[in-house]
Design a protein around this motif. Structure first.
Motif, short mmCIF file in Angstrom:
data_model
loop_
_atom_site.label_atom_id
_atom_site.label_comp_id
_atom_site.label_asym_id
_atom_site.label_seq_id
_atom_site.Cartn_x
_atom_site.Cartn_y
_atom_site.Cartn_z
N PHE A 1 0.84 -1.19 0.00
CA PHE A 1 0.00 0.00 0.00
C PHE A 1 0.87 1.24 0.00
O PHE A 1 2.04 1.21 0.39
CB PHE A 1 -0.98 0.01 1.18
CG PHE A 1 -0.36 -0.19 2.54
CD1 PHE A 1 0.19 0.88 3.23
CD2 PHE A 1 -0.38 -1.43 3.14
CE1 PHE A 1 0.74 0.71 4.49
CE2 PHE A 1 0.16 -1.62 4.41
CZ PHE A 1 0.72 -0.54 5.08
N GLN A 2 0.29 2.31 -0.46
CA GLN A 2 0.96 3.61 -0.53
C GLN A 2 0.47 4.45 0.65
O GLN A 2 -0.72 4.66 0.81
CB GLN A 2 0.62 4.28 -1.85
CG GLN A 2 1.41 5.53 -2.13
CD GLN A 2 1.04 6.09 -3.48
OE1 GLN A 2 -0.13 6.34 -3.76
NE2 GLN A 2 2.04 6.26 -4.33
N VAL A 3 1.41 4.90 1.49
CA VAL A 3 1.07 5.74 2.63
C VAL A 3 1.00 7.18 2.13
O VAL A 3 2.00 7.77 1.75
CB VAL A 3 2.11 5.62 3.76
CG1 VAL A 3 1.70 6.45 4.96
CG2 VAL A 3 2.29 4.16 4.16
N ALA A 4 -0.21 7.73 2.10
CA ALA A 4 -0.43 9.06 1.53
C ALA A 4 -0.26 10.18 2.56
O ALA A 4 0.23 11.26 2.22
CB ALA A 4 -1.83 9.15 0.92
N GLY B 1 -2.86 13.81 9.07
CA GLY B 1 -3.40 14.89 8.26
C GLY B 1 -2.40 15.60 7.36
O GLY B 1 -2.77 16.45 6.56
N THR B 2 -1.11 15.26 7.48
CA THR B 2 -0.08 15.87 6.65
C THR B 2 0.29 14.91 5.52
O THR B 2 0.74 13.78 5.77
CB THR B 2 1.19 16.19 7.47
OG1 THR B 2 0.82 17.05 8.55
CG2 THR B 2 2.25 16.85 6.62
N GLU B 3 0.08 15.35 4.28
CA GLU B 3 0.37 14.51 3.13
C GLU B 3 1.86 14.45 2.86
O GLU B 3 2.58 15.42 3.07
CB GLU B 3 -0.36 15.04 1.89
CG GLU B 3 -1.86 14.91 1.99
CD GLU B 3 -2.57 15.32 0.71
OE1 GLU B 3 -1.90 15.49 -0.32
OE2 GLU B 3 -3.79 15.47 0.77
N TYR B 4 2.31 13.28 2.40
CA TYR B 4 3.70 13.10 1.99
C TYR B 4 3.87 13.61 0.57
O TYR B 4 3.02 13.36 -0.30
CB TYR B 4 4.09 11.63 2.04
CG TYR B 4 4.23 11.06 3.43
CD1 TYR B 4 5.32 11.40 4.23
CD2 TYR B 4 3.30 10.18 3.94
CE1 TYR B 4 5.45 10.88 5.51
CE2 TYR B 4 3.42 9.64 5.21
CZ TYR B 4 4.51 10.00 5.99
OH TYR B 4 4.63 9.48 7.25
N ASP B 5 4.98 14.31 0.29
CA ASP B 5 5.28 14.74 -1.08
C ASP B 5 5.56 13.52 -1.95
O ASP B 5 5.15 13.48 -3.10
CB ASP B 5 6.49 15.69 -1.09
CG ASP B 5 6.17 17.03 -0.45
OD1 ASP B 5 5.00 17.45 -0.48
OD2 ASP B 5 7.11 17.65 0.07
N ASP B 6 6.29 12.56 -1.41
CA ASP B 6 6.59 11.31 -2.10
C ASP B 6 6.04 10.17 -1.25
O ASP B 6 6.69 9.74 -0.28
CB ASP B 6 8.10 11.13 -2.29
CG ASP B 6 8.70 12.14 -3.23
OD1 ASP B 6 8.10 12.38 -4.30
OD2 ASP B 6 9.77 12.71 -2.91
N PRO B 7 4.83 9.70 -1.55
CA PRO B 7 4.22 8.64 -0.73
C PRO B 7 5.13 7.42 -0.59
O PRO B 7 5.87 7.07 -1.50
CB PRO B 7 2.95 8.29 -1.49
CG PRO B 7 2.62 9.55 -2.23
CD PRO B 7 3.96 10.12 -2.63
#
Length: 76
Positions: A24-27, A31-37
């Motif tokens: 799975f991709q950790v997005a 609440g803080t999105e990763y720039d590079d999942p």
């Protein structure tokens, strides 16, 4: 498929959440999105943490998505 994983922290235990048969991709975390999942098949969710993960259901069969800590298993 999008899945929200939340550890409410009521037990103060970490939960190593594992998805069999897929990655799975950790997005986002808390609440803080990763720039590079990040791509994983297991993620440690500490008390009070929340993750949003995505994965493609493309591997036939029945696969478990569960806490990989045997002490957290429900025995019947």
């Amino acid at each position: 498929m999008k899945v929200n994983i939340t550890n409410s922290g009521q037990s103060q235990s970490s939960h190593p959440m594992h998805l069999h048969g897929h990655r799975f991709q950790v997005a986002s975390k808390n609440g803080t999105e990763y720039d590079d999942p990040i791509v994983k098949d297991l993620i440690h969710v500490k008390p009070g943490e929340e993750y949003v993960v995505y994965f493609e259901v493309n591997n036939k069969g029945e696969w478990l998505f569960y806490c990989h800590d045997n002490n957290h298993a429900i025995l019947a």
